[in-house]
Design a protein around this motif. Structure first.
Motif, PDB file in Angstrom:
ATOM      1  N   ASP A 217       0.865  -1.185   0.000  1.00  0.00           N
ATOM      2  CA  ASP A 217       0.000   0.000   0.000  1.00  0.00           C
ATOM      3  C   ASP A 217       0.900   1.234   0.000  1.00  0.00           C
ATOM      4  O   ASP A 217       1.647   1.481   0.953  1.00  0.00           O
ATOM      5  CB  ASP A 217      -0.879  -0.041   1.266  1.00  0.00           C
ATOM      6  CG  ASP A 217      -1.700   1.210   1.470  1.00  0.00           C
ATOM      7  OD1 ASP A 217      -2.203   1.765   0.479  1.00  0.00           O
ATOM      8  OD2 ASP A 217      -1.844   1.637   2.645  1.00  0.00           O
ATOM      9  N   LEU A 218       0.839   2.026  -1.074  1.00  0.00           N
ATOM     10  CA  LEU A 218       1.697   3.197  -1.241  1.00  0.00           C
ATOM     11  C   LEU A 218       0.865   4.457  -1.064  1.00  0.00           C
ATOM     12  O   LEU A 218      -0.069   4.700  -1.820  1.00  0.00           O
ATOM     13  CB  LEU A 218       2.346   3.182  -2.628  1.00  0.00           C
ATOM     14  CG  LEU A 218       3.196   1.943  -2.953  1.00  0.00           C
ATOM     15  CD1 LEU A 218       3.579   1.942  -4.426  1.00  0.00           C
ATOM     16  CD2 LEU A 218       4.428   1.889  -2.062  1.00  0.00           C
ATOM     17  N   VAL A 219       1.229   5.273  -0.077  1.00  0.00           N
ATOM     18  CA  VAL A 219       0.390   6.408   0.294  1.00  0.00           C
ATOM     19  C   VAL A 219       1.122   7.748   0.192  1.00  0.00           C
ATOM     20  O   VAL A 219       0.624   8.728  -0.334  1.00  0.00           O
ATOM     21  CB  VAL A 219      -0.147   6.238   1.733  1.00  0.00           C
ATOM     22  CG1 VAL A 219      -1.123   7.361   2.080  1.00  0.00           C
ATOM     23  CG2 VAL A 219      -0.795   4.887   1.921  1.00  0.00           C
ATOM     24  N   GLY A 220       2.340   7.804   0.715  1.00  0.00           N
ATOM     25  CA  GLY A 220       2.962   9.086   1.005  1.00  0.00           C
ATOM     26  C   GLY A 220       3.493   9.859  -0.178  1.00  0.00           C
ATOM     27  O   GLY A 220       3.567  11.082  -0.133  1.00  0.00           O
ATOM     28  N   ALA A 221       3.890   9.192  -1.247  1.00  0.00           N
ATOM     29  CA  ALA A 221       4.513   9.888  -2.374  1.00  0.00           C
ATOM     30  C   ALA A 221       3.436  10.565  -3.216  1.00  0.00           C
ATOM     31  O   ALA A 221       2.987  10.032  -4.222  1.00  0.00           O
ATOM     32  CB  ALA A 221       5.337   8.912  -3.205  1.00  0.00           C
TER      33      ALA A 221
END
Length: 311
Positions: A217-221
């Motif tokens: 799960d990729l959120v910050g970029a």
């Protein structure tokens, strides 16, 4: 008009309820939405963002939020992102509610990723790795545990280990088996679900280390100068997004699209596709799934509707 402070927002939107509400909302059409970003005229790097959204035949919601990266260094520290969410009757324009923007952002962002995990992560996932130990980290841990109750252990990694230890201690006080870890590579190799909530500008999660069946799960970029994983992960995984709208402006996916590593049509589906049964989620226990949390004003509208209905 209803008024919700931060505590009231969190109390009214338990994770299981919010995940279900977001799933149901994605079974209908995408709201009309927009975004306006204003940079601080003094050149500080701070921004103020206005995100209006309107559901066809339904309400209007507007998020008004400041992004002030230096807030965490204040004494006492403040959230880097804070503001207000307001909702209006779509037929009359009458105000229906106003709610704390930081709490709403935390709920809708973590709820969005948790919905992704509920659709894509293995149902027997046991180990969650949270990469990053900022203000959102505890919310993402709790949201993923609600999405996958099979999770038994939570690992927290942060460049500053003391921050990871603080997040782990907070989770432990809630009865969670949580611990801070120093070696991110070793933690990646153990994890069944990995959620990245950082402001990193370099690879943190190496795709070669993902074990079969992992959900990433990729959120910050949230802009193309940032990144949390590498091309190896994108090549190994089946990739989903919450929305295709704006994904080219995000880190990880945006840079890969711009460089031609993969094409937009390689995206397997979005939340609307999954919720409406247009595409299949996880196809096998060993499949690596990747979810990019792009975000957008439509999620603020959906979360405001859920808050209004809960109240």
């Amino acid at each position: 008009m209803k008024v919700f402070d931060a505590a009231a927002v969190h109390a009214a939107l338990p994770w299981s309820y919010l995940i279900t509400a977001l799933s149901q909302a994605h079974r209908s059409a995408m709201p009309v939405s927009d975004v306006m970003v204003q940079d601080d005229p003094a050149g500080s790097g701070n921004q103020f963002i206005t995100l209006p959204g309107w559901v066809p035949g339904g309400p209007v919601a507007v998020k008004m939020v400041g992004v002030f990266p230096g807030n965490e260094r204040l004494s006492p520290p403040q959230p880097n992102v804070q503001g207000l969410v307001a909702m209006f009757d779509g037929s009359t324009g009458a105000p229906l509610l106003v709610a704390d923007g930081a709490a709403m952002t935390a709920r809708k962002t973590a709820g969005d990723s948790a919905l992704g995990a509920s659709l894509l992560a293995r149902k027997d996932a046991e180990v969650l790795l949270v990469v990053g130990a900022g203000a959102l980290a505890p919310h993402f841990a709790a949201a993923h545990m609600a999405a996958r109750p099979s999770l038994k252990r939570v690992l927290i990694w942060n460049r500053t280990t003391s921050k990871a230890e603080a997040v782990a201690a907070g989770l432990q006080s809630d009865g969670v088996d949580a611990q801070a870890v120093i070696d991110i590579d070793a933690a990646v190799e153990q994890a069944d679900i990995i959620t990245c909530v950082t402001m990193s500008d370099r690879t943190l999660v190496k795709g070669a280390l993902l074990k079969p069946g992992t959900h990433l799960d990729l959120v910050g970029a949230y802009m193309t100068s940032l990144r949390e994983t590498d091309e190896a992960a994108l090549a190994r995984g089946r990739i989903f997004v919450d929305t295709r709208r704006g994904m080219e402006n995000t880190g990880d996916l945006g840079s890969a699209l711009a460089s031609g590593i993969f094409r937009a049509d390689a995206i397997a589906g979005d939340h609307f596709d999954l919720a409406q049964g247009k595409v299949e989620g996880r196809q096998s226990p060993d499949e690596i799934t990747i979810f990019k949390n792009v975000g957008g004003a439509h999620l603020d509208v959906f979360t405001a509707i859920a808050l209004n209905e809960a109240a």
